[in-house]
Write an enzyme that holds these catalytic residues in place. Structure first.
Site, short mmCIF file in Angstrom:
data_model
loop_
_atom_site.label_atom_id
_atom_site.label_comp_id
_atom_site.label_asym_id
_atom_site.label_seq_id
_atom_site.Cartn_x
_atom_site.Cartn_y
_atom_site.Cartn_z
N LYS A 247 56.78 25.86 16.61
CA LYS A 247 56.69 26.62 15.36
C LYS A 247 57.07 28.08 15.57
CE LYS A 247 53.12 25.77 12.61
NZ LYS A 247 53.12 25.56 11.16
N ARG B 61 47.65 29.84 13.03
CA ARG B 61 47.98 28.41 13.22
C ARG B 61 48.35 28.12 14.66
NH1 ARG B 61 50.42 26.75 7.68
NH2 ARG B 61 50.80 28.79 6.83
N GLY C 98 48.99 17.66 12.70
CA GLY C 98 47.59 17.53 12.29
C GLY C 98 46.58 17.50 13.42
N MET D 132 45.86 19.97 15.64
CA MET D 132 45.11 21.18 15.91
C MET D 132 44.87 21.97 14.64
SD MET D 132 46.25 22.25 19.64
CE MET D 132 47.94 22.36 19.19
N ARG E 136 61.79 22.67 11.37
CA ARG E 136 61.89 21.89 12.61
C ARG E 136 62.84 20.73 12.31
NH1 ARG E 136 55.76 19.50 12.17
NH2 ARG E 136 56.03 18.59 10.14
N HIS F 252 56.84 -15.70 28.83
CA HIS F 252 57.90 -16.61 28.43
C HIS F 252 58.25 -16.44 26.95
CE1 HIS F 252 59.58 -20.47 27.06
NE2 HIS F 252 60.22 -20.40 28.22
N SER G 211 72.63 -9.03 41.18
CA SER G 211 72.09 -8.72 39.86
C SER G 211 70.59 -8.53 40.02
CB SER G 211 72.39 -9.86 38.89
OG SER G 211 71.82 -9.54 37.64
N CYS H 165 69.70 -7.77 35.13
CA CYS H 165 69.54 -8.76 34.07
C CYS H 165 68.09 -9.00 33.70
CB CYS H 165 70.23 -10.07 34.43
SG CYS H 165 69.52 -10.84 35.89
N TYR I 102 76.95 -2.68 35.45
CA TYR I 102 76.66 -3.14 34.09
C TYR I 102 75.17 -3.39 33.92
CZ TYR I 102 76.14 -7.86 36.03
OH TYR I 102 75.71 -8.93 36.75
C1 PEP Z 1 64.18 -11.50 36.42
O1 PEP Z 1 63.35 -11.95 37.17
O2 PEP Z 1 64.29 -10.29 36.16
C2 PEP Z 1 65.12 -12.41 35.74
C3 PEP Z 1 66.10 -11.93 35.00
O3 PEP Z 1 64.87 -13.74 35.85
P1 PEP Z 1 63.75 -14.52 35.00
O4 PEP Z 1 63.23 -13.58 33.95
O5 PEP Z 1 64.45 -15.69 34.43
O6 PEP Z 1 62.77 -14.85 36.06
#
Ligand code: PEP
Ligand code: MG
Length: 890
Positions: free
Chosen positions: A28, A98, A107, A109, A354, A470, A779, A846, A866
């Site tokens: 501020k 303030r 909000g 303080m 702001r 899962h 990966s 991944c 990637y």
């Molecule tokens: C992991 O373990 O990060 C992965 C991509 O494999 P999963 O989630 O299938 O075990």
């Protein structure tokens, strides 16, 4: 030595501070200084720095030397500027006090207005304003606020007195009280203060001022602020600044007003004045919501069907000036602003600016349009949109206007909102879907067996499991809304009911889930469909030209692969082949294979699975049209494919033709105490090489077929999961190579392919140098790597990770945002060692972190090639990767 500077003045078209001094002056204070510097009408004032706050706490709540003198001098300067004096009877200067931290803490303080009023100065104010009622109303407001914030005499004391007084006088509204009434009320207020504190309300204005300053600094460590800081990761060491500023009054009659505004519409991004104001009111009246505010522009008034005139119509001059100020603010900050203003007797004053909070839709529109207006360039536009917020645009959302009855709240596991009939069983979900019903699959937790049911459901709700359980992972992959870990739910599979907070919902009844917030609601709540506007596409194109990392997707079904392509995926980074095993035409063969006692017994069902898998892979290769596709060989513990309940066992016995007693014996043999650390991943390939051989063959044959169909050269990447040792990979790679040679000979065609591994165990990360002698790519499977580095089961984490978050032991769930210090260190080590062995080895990620913006920044730092994420996160990853690349440049 020069004295430390603790106080920075602003106002009158100049300031000692600037917008860049946020750390010292708070948000501020820095913006008040900046607005003064660019010549906007800001009531003069000064900021006491955040360093004073730090010193105050380090020094047993004592102020540093020199502060008092600097405050006095700055206060004198305000007085000179406005031609009034603090505490002077005839012509009193009044100020607001303030807080203003570095990061906005709305909000959290405290604020005191009208400070400097006492029994004498109130008369001066009455005379000067020519409005006795206004003066005494201001005084009573001040007593109320000051008592609440500084003296700890709570609001209700005063509300009680006022209500009683109004009853006595038979008044309905505050506006009916005259100056004399307010005088009476003030006398009663003061008596109550005396009673409560055993001393009178302070008449000494200097005592008032320091009391308020103490209270603001003191509020930095109050409970509200502590909690807010913890939730928003704001370090306590930052401290707050205090802003003292000459009061301007929006409650000096009908030519005065107070209001809040945005320079553009924060919901849609449209370039139009947006906000509201109240005539003859002070700031807190707008927030308190007692009176209905009026529109600023005539257009907004007409659109909203308001009867009361807009500011444009009622105060045309002040409105024109406000619009002019908006232009100046945007030209200067090059950003949409959220402002507070006051009009005192026709004159406009700016009290705060702001950058304005906005929806994802508005953020995109504003960023793209500002480039068009020449205010910012493309690179800046890319940084203006928070990648995570794009989620709002990629899934159906609940209609914010709709009523909702919330049953409970779980984890926001996969965004989007959905309504459907409750069903507790996956097969039934699939059946109902076929009959055209929308269903919400409700399970305690899900397993790979539920894939089909999850696919058939419009949403998934579980009572157990965390953000990488899962249900959560699969739902995100499919783009299905999911609320997981709703621990208050009691699910009764037998009775087919769920019970929560005394309410029972039966199978077939409708519920709504919001996977973006974790809320579970009774009945159907209307949703709004996602809209990918032109601005979205434009910003994505800009992001693509500035990012270095590629963005792939985790996908195994043709639908998911197509969705991901539509969102801009540049290949598949992870195809979890086990997900393909659950469809009705294959699960029996898969079960026969697992239950078989010897290799010959396994080969028979494998030969039935082969053509189906080949066709799956062919389709994926065709959809990806020459883009890289990484296929992971079978990974999960085999028991996940096997029946559990008596009913399921009977069914499987019938399907496979195996006597139930034999089946039970075999199930006992296969049972494991710790399946996640058991017979899974490449260990399956070592025990049953024929499974991986079948999969390798399906991949090669699928690639050849897709190559013919598309005319593209398909180079599959075969990925071996859960490798800990080079020896494992050597063993399996030799078999994959042998299959490639066989297939090549049979088809008379060269086959190009790569064999690599996941790095998802600490040992693999440490031994990456050796493993890279065999692996052609890595990966990072950061789900398992997080699980095994922390030794925390990813399926059980939800039950206690929240405690860690609440008790401030960790800032973020490591299954959501990559733990840079520990897991990240292993990623770095593996990348370095892998590269040292195999120059330029292709590196990707991944795990779920591949779609998390902050983890993507880390991936850019490590120089991964990637990231791979679920289809619906692809746009988020594209933007985050561009931001990460731009951040690295600067
Ligand atoms: C992991 O373990 O990060 C992965 C991509 O494999 P999963 O989630 O299938 O075990
Ligand atoms: Mg894994």
């Amino acid at each position: 030595m020069a004295e430390n500077k603790w106080v920075y003045s602003f106002g009158d078209g100049k300031a000692e501070g600037t917008a860049e001094m946020k750390n010292l002056l708070g948000g501020k204070g820095a913006n008040l200084a900046e607005m003064s510097n660019i010549g906007l009408p800001v009531p003069p004032g000064f900021t006491i720095t955040t360093e004073v706050c730090t010193a105050f706490y380090e020094n047993d709540r004592q102020y540093p030397d020199g502060l008092t003198a600097q405050v006095e001098a700055a206060l004198d300067a305000i007085g000179k500027s406005v031609g009034m004096n603090f505490g002077e009877k005839e012509n009193p200067l009044l100020v607001s006090v303030r807080s203003g931290a570095r990061a906005s803490m709305p909000g959290m303080m405290d604020t005191v207005l009208n400070l400097g009023l006492n029994d004498e100065t109130v008369e001066g104010l009455a005379k000067r304003s020519g409005d006795e009622r206004f003066a005494y109303d201001s005084y009573r407001r001040f007593i109320q606020m000051y008592c609440d914030v500084v003296l700890g005499v709570e609001h209700y004391n005063f509300e009680e007195i006022l209500e009683y007084y109004k009853e006595e006088q038979e008044y309905d509204l505050d506006t009916e009280l005259t100056a004399d009434d307010w005088k009476d009320v003030i006398a009663r207020y003061k008596a109550r203060v005396d009673e409560e504190l055993g001393k009178p309300f302070p008449q000494d204005v200097t005592e008032q001022l320091w009391g308020a300053i103490d209270a603001v600094f003191g509020s930095w460590r109050n409970r509200r602020a502590d909690t807010y800081r913890r939730l928003h990761n704001i370090p306590e060491s930052w401290g707050t600044a205090v802003n003292v500023q000459a009061m301007v009054f929006g409650n000096m009659g009908d030519s005065s007003a107070t209001g809040v505004a945005f320079t553009r519409n924060p919901a849609t991004g449209e370039k139009a004045v947006y906000g509201e104001f109240l005539v003859n009111a002070q700031g807190e009246d707008v927030v308190a919501g007692i009176r209905t505010p009026q529109s600023l522009s005539k257009a907004a008034r007409i659109a909203g069907g308001d009867k009361k005139p807009s500011m444009e119509e009622e105060m045309p001059d002040a409105y024109a000036e406000l619009v002019d100020v908006f232009g100046k603010l945007e030209a200067h900050y090059r950003e949409m602003q959220d402002v507070e203003f006051t009009v005192q007797e026709g004159k406009l004053w700016m009290l705060q600016t702001r950058s304005g909070k906005r929806t994802a839709k508005a953020a995109l529109k504003i960023a793209v349009e500002m480039v068009g207006e020449g205010l910012i360039d493309e690179r800046m536009a890319i940084t203006r949109v928070e990648p995570g917020a794009l989620d709002q645009l990629l899934h159906p959302t609940l209609d914010p206007e709709a009523d909702r009855e919330i049953l409970t709240k779980g984890l926001p596991a996969s965004p989007g909102a959905a309504s459907g009939e409750v069903v507790f069983n996956s097969d039934e979900a699939a059946k109902l879907k076929q009959d055209g019903h929308d269903v919400i699959l409700v399970r305690v937790e899900t397993s790979p067996e539920d894939i089909n049911g999850m696919h058939s459901a419009v949403g998934i709700l579980t009572s157990r499991g965390g953000m990488t359980s899962h249900a959560a992972v699969v739902a995100r992959g499919m783009g299905r809304p999911c609320v997981s870990g709703a621990g208050a739910l009691r699910i009764d599979y037998q009775a087919e009911t769920l019970t929560v907070a005394g309410e029972t919902v039966k199978k077939g009844e409708i519920i709504t889930i919001d996977g973006g917030t974790g809320e579970v609601m009774k009945g159907r709540v209307p949703t709004l469909q996602p809209e990918l506007s032109g601005d979205f596409a434009t910003l994505m194109e800009w992001a693509d030209t500035h990012r270095r990392m590629k963005v792939r997707t985790n996908a195994e079904t043709p639908t998911d692969a197509k969705t991901a392509r539509k969102f801009g995926a540049e290949g598949i980074g992870l195809c979890r082949t086990e997900h393909m095993f659950f469809e009705a035409n294959r699960i029996t063969h898969v079960r026969q294979m697992i239950l078989a006692k010897d290799e010959a017994g396994r080969r028979e069902p494998l030969s039935k699975i082969l053509p189906v898998q080949r066709d799956d892979f062919r389709q994926l290769f065709e959809i990806m049209h020459g883009l890289p596709v990484t296929i992971r060989l079978l990974d999960p513990p085999l028991h996940e494919f096997l029946p559990k309940t008596d009913e399921e066992i009977a069914e499987v016995a019938e399907d496979t033709g195996m006597p139930a007693a034999d089946l039970r014996r075999r199930l006992m043999e296969l049972a494991e105490a710790n399946p996640m650390l058991g017979h899974r991943g490449c260990r399956l390939g070592i025990t049953f090489p024929e499974i991986y051989e079948m999969q390798a063959r399906a991949i090669f044959e699928g690639a050849l077929e897709a190559g013919k169909a598309t005319g593209e050269h398909v180079i599959p990447e075969i990925m071996v999961p859960l490798v800990a040792m080079k020896a494992e990979l050597d063993f399996l790679k030799a078999r994959i190579v042998a299959v490639a040679e066989e297939v090549s000979k049979e088809h008379g065609a060269e086959i190009e392919y790569h064999v690599g591994t996941m790095i998802e165990l600490p040992r693999a990360a440490l031994m990456a140098g050796e493993i890279a002698e065999t692996a052609e790519f890595f990966s990072f499977g950061t789900n398992d790597l997080t699980q095994t580095t922390f030794g925390i089961s990813r399926d059980d984490a939800a039950t206690f990770i929240n405690d860690y978050l609440q008790k401030n032991l960790i800032a973020q769930d490591p299954f959501v945002s990559l733990d840079r210090d520990g897991v990240g260190e292993l990623v770095k080590i593996a990348a370095e060692r892998g590269r040292a062995t195999r120059d330029g080895i292709k590196l990707g990620i991944c795990g779920e972190h591949g779609g998390d913006p902050s983890s993507i920044y880390f991936c850019e730092d490590v120089g991964l090639d990637y990231v791979s994420c679920s289809p619906y996160r692809v746009p988020i990853a594209r933007l985050a990767a561009a931001q990460a690349a731009l951040a690295k440049e600067t």
